[in-house]
Motif scaffolding. Structure first.
Motif, PDB file in Angstrom:
ATOM      1  N   GLN A   1      -3.639   2.006   8.844  1.00 33.46           N
ATOM      2  CA  GLN A   1      -3.322   3.224   8.108  1.00 33.46           C
ATOM      3  C   GLN A   1      -3.331   4.409   9.072  1.00 33.46           C
ATOM      4  O   GLN A   1      -4.301   4.609   9.810  1.00 33.46           O
ATOM      5  CB  GLN A   1      -4.325   3.450   6.981  1.00 33.46           C
ATOM      6  N   ALA A   2      -2.271   5.194   9.055  1.00 33.27           N
ATOM      7  CA  ALA A   2      -2.133   6.293  10.009  1.00 33.27           C
ATOM      8  C   ALA A   2      -3.289   7.287   9.900  1.00 33.27           C
ATOM      9  O   ALA A   2      -3.808   7.767  10.915  1.00 33.27           O
ATOM     10  CB  ALA A   2      -0.794   7.005   9.808  1.00 33.27           C
ATOM     11  N   ASP A   3      -3.703   7.620   8.681  1.00 30.89           N
ATOM     12  CA  ASP A   3      -4.785   8.591   8.508  1.00 30.89           C
ATOM     13  C   ASP A   3      -6.090   8.083   9.098  1.00 30.89           C
ATOM     14  O   ASP A   3      -6.840   8.832   9.730  1.00 30.89           O
ATOM     15  CB  ASP A   3      -4.964   8.925   7.025  1.00 30.89           C
ATOM     16  N   ASP A   4      -6.380   6.791   8.897  1.00 33.91           N
ATOM     17  CA  ASP A   4      -7.600   6.209   9.463  1.00 33.91           C
ATOM     18  C   ASP A   4      -7.545   6.223  10.984  1.00 33.91           C
ATOM     19  O   ASP A   4      -8.544   6.524  11.654  1.00 33.91           O
ATOM     20  CB  ASP A   4      -7.780   4.774   8.965  1.00 33.91           C
ATOM     21  N   CYS A   5      -6.386   5.896  11.517  1.00 39.41           N
ATOM     22  CA  CYS A   5      -6.222   5.870  12.973  1.00 39.41           C
ATOM     23  C   CYS A   5      -6.376   7.272  13.553  1.00 39.41           C
ATOM     24  O   CYS A   5      -6.999   7.463  14.607  1.00 39.41           O
ATOM     25  CB  CYS A   5      -4.860   5.278  13.321  1.00 39.41           C
ATOM     26  N   LEU A   6      -5.836   8.273  12.859  1.00 38.69           N
ATOM     27  CA  LEU A   6      -5.949   9.650  13.316  1.00 38.69           C
ATOM     28  C   LEU A   6      -7.406  10.112  13.291  1.00 38.69           C
ATOM     29  O   LEU A   6      -7.874  10.771  14.237  1.00 38.69           O
ATOM     30  CB  LEU A   6      -5.088  10.572  12.445  1.00 38.69           C
ATOM     31  N   ARG A   7      -8.128   9.762  12.242  1.00 39.88           N
ATOM     32  CA  ARG A   7      -9.538  10.163  12.171  1.00 39.88           C
ATOM     33  C   ARG A   7     -10.345   9.554  13.316  1.00 39.88           C
ATOM     34  O   ARG A   7     -11.195  10.225  13.908  1.00 39.88           O
ATOM     35  CB  ARG A   7     -10.121   9.759  10.824  1.00 39.88           C
ATOM     36  N   LEU A   8     -10.059   8.301  13.633  1.00 40.24           N
ATOM     37  CA  LEU A   8     -10.766   7.656  14.738  1.00 40.24           C
ATOM     38  C   LEU A   8     -10.412   8.330  16.066  1.00 40.24           C
ATOM     39  O   LEU A   8     -11.295   8.585  16.901  1.00 40.24           O
ATOM     40  CB  LEU A   8     -10.410   6.169  14.789  1.00 40.24           C
ATOM     41  N   ALA A   9      -9.135   8.627  16.282  1.00 43.07           N
ATOM     42  CA  ALA A   9      -8.722   9.298  17.522  1.00 43.07           C
ATOM     43  C   ALA A   9      -9.412  10.649  17.647  1.00 43.07           C
ATOM     44  O   ALA A   9      -9.888  11.022  18.739  1.00 43.07           O
ATOM     45  CB  ALA A   9      -7.206   9.456  17.560  1.00 43.07           C
ATOM     46  N   ARG A  10      -9.464  11.395  16.569  1.00 40.62           N
ATOM     47  CA  ARG A  10     -10.106  12.718  16.604  1.00 40.62           C
ATOM     48  C   ARG A  10     -11.593  12.590  16.950  1.00 40.62           C
ATOM     49  O   ARG A  10     -12.130  13.385  17.728  1.00 40.62           O
ATOM     50  CB  ARG A  10      -9.938  13.435  15.262  1.00 40.62           C
ATOM     51  N   LYS A  11     -12.249  11.591  16.379  1.00 36.33           N
ATOM     52  CA  LYS A  11     -13.673  11.399  16.653  1.00 36.33           C
ATOM     53  C   LYS A  11     -13.908  11.058  18.115  1.00 36.33           C
ATOM     54  O   LYS A  11     -14.804  11.611  18.773  1.00 36.33           O
ATOM     55  CB  LYS A  11     -14.217  10.291  15.748  1.00 36.33           C
TER      56      LYS A  11
END
Length: 514
Positions: free
Chosen positions: A88-98
């Protein structure tokens, strides 16, 4: 594992007790493992990802200790393989941001030793473009890290263009690292860890795909750093160039220029670039595009020390070239480094005028400053001391590549034709410009673009509908002289004719006025 960890987590003595001579190295392949990334690996890649154990003992203190041992003054901290991916793009983005926020915090504690190479949630292009903007503009990351493919989407794939545009607009640095291929061949090379062989194939495949897709032409301002001395790229260059030449038959405006792309990017010398790879690389790229890379903590420190000594002692580089590879060239790729006194001192050249500070930000005086609207395609970036000859060469190349009438030609007496010639190796598309010398239309001159190369011709003769002229073009394999006889039908402007070249049968062609 515990025994191996203890061995690798402490300084080791090299077989050669003499300290390394170059103490201001800039590391372009230095990996870090922040907590969020370690958690991701333990959940999705337990054991040994890519057939190699995860160095989960990494800490900033461990990093600084090994940097001091190796004479590294500054390290660009990036993830290794595998890169992050979530469905899921949103999950992947949250992980990248973290991960990026944790990396930025590490860098903030020691900004003169560490630089952040941001992680992007690829292949999710829009999310990655947004994270690129955030990390480069807000977190002040030194650049972004990309792998050769992201869940099967290779660098060069047009689906990644939104990300490439963001990086190109900012003149961002992109450091590439190999990763696992999306498919493997059953029964071949089983039991061999991916870094031993597949990483080199991946790097070469990704670079070649970027050449095929004209990535370096479409996004000329990205500062690319390729890993491991380019892998097999130098070995493949001559062979690929001969095949790429045929790709320009049908589309003369297509670049597909392997050698040009090689001279555009930078190369870290991580891995085992000595004793063989460095020599091959220097046959194809300027010494100003060599950079140092350690590959810690994944490569055992003993091997990293041995390779550093090999590079310091090689006879393939002069002392000045070594200083540039270890430090000086880095100031052109990452201009903010010019503001760190230790690095400015370590680089013997360029001795000054490396960068200027504008509005609190560092900028190298690159060619893009002179061509802000990019009317001229220029090989960028270049070290500042190379700028003047590069500018002159770029202007010449741009003028030579334009298929346009001469300034003095009368538009009323000029026409362009699109010709398709049936050659022994396939159909070649050749745009041709015809400019009559005067109103009698009995003589003419013009230009033709053959396989991407523009050639001018003179002394064309018209007799009724028959137009006869000679073209001589210097192709990569040597000069080619062609005589053309073309019958042009009026008023529709259709063309039928024959081209004759030495040692070849006559080649028919057809065309039409544009």
């Amino acid at each position: 594992m515990e025994k191996e960890r203890k061995t690798m987590n402490h300084p080791v003595e090299s077989n050669d007790a003499a300290p390394l001579r170059f103490r201001g190295k800039v590391d372009f392949q230095s990996h870090y493992l922040p907590p969020a990334y370690l958690e991701f690996l333990r959940t999705h890649y337990p054991g040994s990802p890519d057939g190699y154990p995860t160095p989960d003992y990494w800490t900033p203190d461990w990093q600084r200790d090994k940097m001091d041992l190796l004479g590294i003054a500054y390290a660009h901290l990036e993830l290794s393989s595998p890169n992050i991916f979530l469905p899921q793009a949103d999950d992947c983005l949250r992980l990248a941001r973290k991960i990026n926020d944790q990396g930025a915090a590490i860098v903030a504690e020691n900004p003169t030793r560490f630089g952040l190479i941001a992680t992007l949630p690829l292949p999710w292009a829009e999310a990655s473009a947004a994270e690129a903007r955030r990390t480069l503009d807000e977190l002040k990351a030194d650049g972004v890290g990309l792998t050769t493919n992201h869940h099967g989407v290779y660098l060069g794939d047009p689906r990644l263009d939104p990300v490439m545009r963001e990086l190109d607009d900012r003149g961002a640095m992109a450091i590439v690292h190999p990763t696992a291929p999306p498919v493997s061949v059953p029964g071949a090379c089983e039991g061999l860890s991916l870094p031993a062989f597949e990483y080199f194939v991946e790097t070469t495949r990704a670079f070649t795909n970027m050449v095929l897709e004209d990535t370096f032409v479409k996004f000329p301002n990205i500062r690319w750093v390729m890993p491991h001395a380019g892998a097999f790229v130098s070995i493949l260059a001559d062979r690929f160039e001969s095949f790429a030449f045929m790709l320009r038959f049908a589309d003369p405006d297509r670049r597909v220029d392997y050698m040009d792309a090689m001279s555009h990017v930078y190369y870290d010398l991580a891995g085992f670039s000595e004793p063989k790879q460095l020599a091959d690389l220097l046959r194809n790229v300027p010494d100003t595009h060599l950079l140092y890379g350690s590959d810690i903590p994944y490569t055992p420190i003993e091997a990293v020390l041995g390779q550093a000594r090999a590079l310091e002692g090689t006879d393939k580089l002069t002392e000045e070239q070594k200083r540039m590879a270890f430090t000086g060239n880095a100031l052109a790729v990452n201009p903010k480094l010019a503001g760190i006194p230790a690095l400015a001192r370590a680089a013997s050249e360029p001795a000054g005028n490396v960068a200027v500070k504008r509005d609190g930000r560092w900028h190298v005086r690159l060619l893009r400053d002179l061509f802000p609207h990019r009317h001229v395609a220029v090989r960028v970036p270049v070290p500042p001391h190379e700028a003047a000859p590069k500018i002159a060469g770029a202007v010449r190349d741009a003028a030579a590549a334009r298929l346009a009438p001469d300034p003095g030609d009368d538009p009323a007496l000029t026409a362009r034709y699109d010709v398709r010639l049936n050659s022994p190796v396939g159909v070649i598309a050749i745009p041709v410009i015809v400019s009559y010398d005067d109103m009698t239309r009995t003589s003419f001159h013009g230009k033709a673009k053959i396989m991407g190369i523009v050639a001018s011709y003179r002394d064309g003769v018209r007799d009724g509908t028959r137009h006869s002229f000679d073209i001589r073009v210097r192709l990569p394999f040597g000069p080619l002289a062609v005589h053309l006889d073309a019958d042009v039908s009026e008023p529709d402007g259709s063309v039928v004719g024959t081209a004759v070249a030495p040692h070849r049968r006559p080649m028919p062609f057809t065309g039409r006025r544009r």
